[in-house]
Motif scaffolding. Sequence first.
Motif, mmCIF file in Angstrom:
data_model
loop_
_atom_site.group_PDB
_atom_site.id
_atom_site.type_symbol
_atom_site.label_atom_id
_atom_site.label_comp_id
_atom_site.label_asym_id
_atom_site.label_seq_id
_atom_site.Cartn_x
_atom_site.Cartn_y
_atom_site.Cartn_z
ATOM 1 N N SER A 1 20.969 7.222 -3.824
ATOM 2 C CA SER A 1 21.099 6.395 -2.616
ATOM 3 C C SER A 1 20.797 4.924 -2.886
ATOM 4 O O SER A 1 20.900 4.099 -1.983
ATOM 5 N N ASN A 2 20.363 4.603 -4.093
ATOM 6 C CA ASN A 2 20.124 3.233 -4.544
ATOM 7 C C ASN A 2 19.051 2.504 -3.736
ATOM 8 O O ASN A 2 19.268 1.399 -3.251
ATOM 9 N N PHE A 3 17.877 3.144 -3.602
ATOM 10 C CA PHE A 3 16.755 2.444 -3.001
ATOM 11 C C PHE A 3 15.443 3.013 -3.507
ATOM 12 O O PHE A 3 15.395 4.087 -4.096
ATOM 13 N N VAL A 4 14.367 2.257 -3.269
ATOM 14 C CA VAL A 4 13.016 2.672 -3.625
ATOM 15 C C VAL A 4 12.169 2.662 -2.366
ATOM 16 O O VAL A 4 12.230 1.718 -1.568
ATOM 17 N N HIS A 5 11.400 3.720 -2.193
ATOM 18 C CA HIS A 5 10.446 3.820 -1.087
ATOM 19 C C HIS A 5 9.102 3.298 -1.581
ATOM 20 O O HIS A 5 8.647 3.677 -2.659
ATOM 21 N N MET A 6 8.466 2.429 -0.783
ATOM 22 C CA MET A 6 7.115 1.945 -1.091
ATOM 23 C C MET A 6 6.263 2.138 0.157
ATOM 24 O O MET A 6 6.678 1.767 1.256
ATOM 25 N N ASP A 7 5.081 2.741 -0.022
ATOM 26 C CA ASP A 7 4.158 2.852 1.097
ATOM 27 C C ASP A 7 2.735 2.591 0.642
ATOM 28 O O ASP A 7 2.458 2.531 -0.555
ATOM 29 N N ALA B 1 -0.932 1.328 -6.001
ATOM 30 C CA ALA B 1 -1.512 1.026 -4.685
ATOM 31 C C ALA B 1 -0.895 1.812 -3.541
ATOM 32 O O ALA B 1 -1.078 1.444 -2.392
ATOM 33 N N GLY B 2 -0.151 2.885 -3.816
ATOM 34 C CA GLY B 2 0.453 3.667 -2.737
ATOM 35 C C GLY B 2 1.514 4.593 -3.274
ATOM 36 O O GLY B 2 1.628 4.809 -4.483
ATOM 37 N N GLY B 3 2.320 5.113 -2.366
ATOM 38 C CA GLY B 3 3.387 6.023 -2.740
ATOM 39 C C GLY B 3 4.652 5.284 -3.133
ATOM 40 O O GLY B 3 5.012 4.289 -2.499
ATOM 41 N N VAL B 4 5.305 5.781 -4.177
ATOM 42 C CA VAL B 4 6.553 5.179 -4.651
ATOM 43 C C VAL B 4 7.560 6.295 -4.879
ATOM 44 O O VAL B 4 7.303 7.211 -5.665
ATOM 45 N N GLY B 5 8.691 6.206 -4.193
ATOM 46 C CA GLY B 5 9.748 7.196 -4.344
ATOM 47 C C GLY B 5 11.004 6.564 -4.886
ATOM 48 O O GLY B 5 11.399 5.475 -4.460
ATOM 49 N N LYS B 6 11.634 7.256 -5.840
ATOM 50 C CA LYS B 6 12.859 6.759 -6.476
ATOM 51 C C LYS B 6 14.034 7.568 -5.940
ATOM 52 O O LYS B 6 14.067 8.791 -6.074
#
Length: 192
Positions: free
Chosen positions: A177-183, A168-173
């Motif tokens: 840096s120990n985080f996930v991007h969700m858009d 359902a969108g963009g996902v960056g691993k």
Amino acid sequence: MKPGQDSRGSVTRRSVLGAFAGIATLAAAPVYAKAPGLIRQAGDIRKIRMYSQRTGEKIDTIYWVDGEYIPEVLNEISFFMRDWRQNELIAYDPRNVDVMAAAQHKLDTTEPYLMISGYRSQKTNDMLRSRSRGVASNSYHIKGMAADLRLSSRSVAQMYNAAHSCNAGGVGKYTRSNFVHMDCGPVRTWGR
């Protein structure tokens, strides 16, 4: 002191909620009629849990009931997701709240997300971009359509897989840096 500001000149929560009362009604229309089944069939109640290490604020709320967004709660979420550096906010896109909530539900955890970055003003995005090649010039953060999130009880890979499975969108691993991007932009993935 101007109306809507406290003694330090900062925008108050009450003034923000009042300003968004009309806007949230427009943004509150269901946005996932053609969305993947995971989100469309997420149930009659949708909930999001997050906290901000930067502001100390927490949000643990139901934002969708019986097929409708709750405008007042979307206002609260917009305030929570504000650019804390500039104390600026915009109406945060409820589609991204859906993505985050669906991934959180899929991870089967009651732990709230640590919200590292939500909405970013252009000024904040430019400053971060000057410090890191990983910050996009036309970031979905600027549009109020993205969040960088972390969970202590789940790995970056687990979070990435849960968000990616929503389709359902963009996902960056961002493993280092120990985080996930969700858009809630176009479906795409990146990262290591």
